[in-house]
Design an enzyme around this catalytic site. Structure first.
Site, PDB file in Angstrom:
ATOM      1  N   TYR A  67     -19.893 -24.580  40.263  1.00  0.00           N
ATOM      2  CA  TYR A  67     -20.124 -23.699  41.407  1.00  0.00           C
ATOM      3  C   TYR A  67     -21.548 -23.822  41.952  1.00  0.00           C
ATOM      4  O   TYR A  67     -21.799 -23.531  43.117  1.00  0.00           O
ATOM      5  CB  TYR A  67     -19.859 -22.246  41.026  1.00  0.00           C
ATOM      6  CG  TYR A  67     -18.396 -21.917  40.790  1.00  0.00           C
ATOM      7  CD1 TYR A  67     -17.398 -22.863  41.011  1.00  0.00           C
ATOM      8  CD2 TYR A  67     -18.011 -20.669  40.343  1.00  0.00           C
ATOM      9  CE1 TYR A  67     -16.071 -22.567  40.795  1.00  0.00           C
ATOM     10  CE2 TYR A  67     -16.681 -20.353  40.121  1.00  0.00           C
ATOM     11  CZ  TYR A  67     -15.714 -21.309  40.347  1.00  0.00           C
ATOM     12  OH  TYR A  67     -14.391 -21.009  40.137  1.00  0.00           O
ATOM     13  N   ASP A 100     -13.715 -18.346  35.304  1.00  0.00           N
ATOM     14  CA  ASP A 100     -13.174 -17.757  36.515  1.00  0.00           C
ATOM     15  C   ASP A 100     -11.652 -17.740  36.464  1.00  0.00           C
ATOM     16  O   ASP A 100     -10.997 -16.735  36.763  1.00  0.00           O
ATOM     17  CB  ASP A 100     -13.666 -18.557  37.730  1.00  0.00           C
ATOM     18  CG  ASP A 100     -13.387 -17.860  39.050  1.00  0.00           C
ATOM     19  OD1 ASP A 100     -12.906 -16.713  39.046  1.00  0.00           O
ATOM     20  OD2 ASP A 100     -13.648 -18.467  40.102  1.00  0.00           O
ATOM     21  N   ASP A 158      -9.046 -14.251  35.239  1.00  0.00           N
ATOM     22  CA  ASP A 158      -8.006 -13.754  36.147  1.00  0.00           C
ATOM     23  C   ASP A 158      -6.642 -13.784  35.465  1.00  0.00           C
ATOM     24  O   ASP A 158      -5.830 -12.863  35.629  1.00  0.00           O
ATOM     25  CB  ASP A 158      -7.965 -14.592  37.424  1.00  0.00           C
ATOM     26  CG  ASP A 158      -8.942 -14.099  38.480  1.00  0.00           C
ATOM     27  OD1 ASP A 158      -9.655 -13.108  38.200  1.00  0.00           O
ATOM     28  OD2 ASP A 158      -9.016 -14.700  39.562  1.00  0.00           O
ATOM     29  N   LYS A 202     -13.445 -28.256  27.299  1.00  0.00           N
ATOM     30  CA  LYS A 202     -12.617 -29.457  27.454  1.00  0.00           C
ATOM     31  C   LYS A 202     -13.390 -30.627  26.853  1.00  0.00           C
ATOM     32  O   LYS A 202     -13.638 -31.660  27.494  1.00  0.00           O
ATOM     33  CB  LYS A 202     -12.296 -29.680  28.941  1.00  0.00           C
ATOM     34  CG  LYS A 202     -11.195 -30.706  29.201  1.00  0.00           C
ATOM     35  CD  LYS A 202      -9.840 -30.294  28.630  1.00  0.00           C
ATOM     36  CE  LYS A 202      -8.772 -31.334  28.990  1.00  0.00           C
ATOM     37  NZ  LYS A 202      -7.495 -31.083  28.292  1.00  0.00           N
ATOM     38  N   ASP A 222      -6.849 -25.983  28.558  1.00  0.00           N
ATOM     39  CA  ASP A 222      -5.435 -26.014  28.926  1.00  0.00           C
ATOM     40  C   ASP A 222      -4.586 -25.295  27.881  1.00  0.00           C
ATOM     41  O   ASP A 222      -3.651 -24.560  28.212  1.00  0.00           O
ATOM     42  CB  ASP A 222      -4.944 -27.445  29.157  1.00  0.00           C
ATOM     43  CG  ASP A 222      -5.466 -28.428  28.123  1.00  0.00           C
ATOM     44  OD1 ASP A 222      -6.272 -28.042  27.249  1.00  0.00           O
ATOM     45  OD2 ASP A 222      -5.080 -29.617  28.195  1.00  0.00           O
TER      46      ASP A 222
END
Length: 354
Positions: free
Chosen positions: A140, A245, A249, A189, A221
């Site tokens: 970001y 992020d 959620d 990851k 994942d």
């Protein structure tokens, strides 16, 4: 206690009003003088000043003890260039305040278990997950660029981290885990990304300073799948900005509604940015149907983390739980046999129980 208020866009002003109502009730009951200073950010700042984050807003926020944010954004501003969109204001404020740790709890109130999309046997009792998301680094905030190639336009966003950025949020996460179930899971990851491998090295190194906290690892994942398959295995999740992020959620929906969950963004000082995790929802703005509980619960986090007022924070949380016990519901969490009420009444009921 000097609190900067950023009502923002859409339903932001409505839910912020109810959060202030509750916070002011706490101030009166426990004799804590409060001072509120309202400032603009997001779409409303674009409309009035031409930029999503006015310099005055940053200065007032920096001179405050805590910041309460409603929500920013909306379709009205979606066609603007990236640096002029409301969300750029939020990213800019986080960077200006250096609030690098985003705390997003996913708490399932027992009264709302049937509102969750998961089966009750999967949820179990007392689901309470804390996602600690690094907030000011990664993709970001990394280099963003486009260039023309023989195959068309190429675009990229750079995900980069320094050891310092990883260290400070890791210490915050271990400290939070130490005060909860003493379990911390790093989600990364590392089988593909070099930045994730650095995260794993640094978190492992720092873990020796917290021998009472159990550290484990999971690829992002798999974590996304496990949150649905067996959410009870998680206590505190530590992860980088982009993964955090998405996962926070996902975790929030285990609770039945985005309208229930708060967040805190913290740095090295006690100054924190507190906000509900839901969006601005302009389609329901001004209709007195938005759920203010996430904003109210954000004030509980403010009392706990910025002002170290645990008793007062618990009073807010108990009042919310009591209102739910009495069967009151806003539209997003409405269930058969319950009493549907609006934004204003929900805030008043919570404040009244305090």
């Amino acid at each position: 206690m000097r609190i900067a208020l950023i009502p923002g866009d859409g339903i932001g002003p409505e839910v912020t009003k109810q959060a202030v109502k509750v916070l002011s009730t706490i101030g009166k009951k426990y004799n804590h003088p409060l001072e509120y200073i309202e400032v603009m950010m997001g779409g409303i700042a674009i409309d009035h000043i031409g930029v999503p984050l006015p310099e005055k807003t940053v200065l007032i926020c920096k001179s405050s003890d805590a910041i309460l944010l409603g929500a920013v954004g909306g379709e009205k501003w979606d066609t603007l260039p990236g640096h002029l969109r409301p969300e750029a204001g939020l990213l800019g404020l986080r960077k200006a305040l250096d609030v690098f740790a985003n705390l997003r709890p996913a708490i399932l109130f027992p009264q709302l278990k049937s509102a969750s999309p998961l089966k009750e046997e999967v949820l179990g009792d007392g689901l309470n997950i804390m996602v600690v998301r690094e907030l000011t680094g990664g993709a970001y905030f990394g280099e963003k660029k486009r260039m023309k190639t023989e195959n068309g336009v190429k675009a990229w966003d750079t995900m980069g981290y320094t050891t310092y950025e990883i260290e400070r949020v890791t210490h915050k996460a271990f400290s939070i885990a130490r005060g909860r179930g003493k379990k911390l899971m790093l989600v990364d990851k590392a089988n593909v990304l070099e930045s994730s491998r650095l995260w794993r090295e640094e978190v492992t190194r720092i873990s020796s300073q917290y021998p009472d906290v159990e550290l484990s690892y999971m690829y992002v994942d798999n974590a996304a799948m496990q949150l649905i398959r067996n959410p009870r295995q998680f206590d505190v999740i530590l992860t980088e900005n982009l993964f955090g992020d998405i996962l926070s959620d996902e975790a929030s929906m285990l609770t039945g509604s985005l309208g229930m969950l708060p967040s805190a963004s913290l740095g090295l000082s006690e100054l924190g940015l507190y906000e509900p995790i839901h969006g601005s929802a302009p389609d329901i703005a001004g209709k007195d149907i938005a759920n203010p509980i996430a904003a109210v619960m954000s004030t509980a986090m403010m009392l706990r983390y910025s002002f170290k007022l645990e008793k007062e924070a618990e009073a807010v949380e108990k009042a919310v739980s009591s209102v739910l016990d009495q069967g009151y519901r806003t539209a997003d969490i409405m269930q058969q046999g319950m009493k549907r009420i609006g934004t204003e009444e929900m805030g008043s009921l919570i404040a009244g129980l305090i």
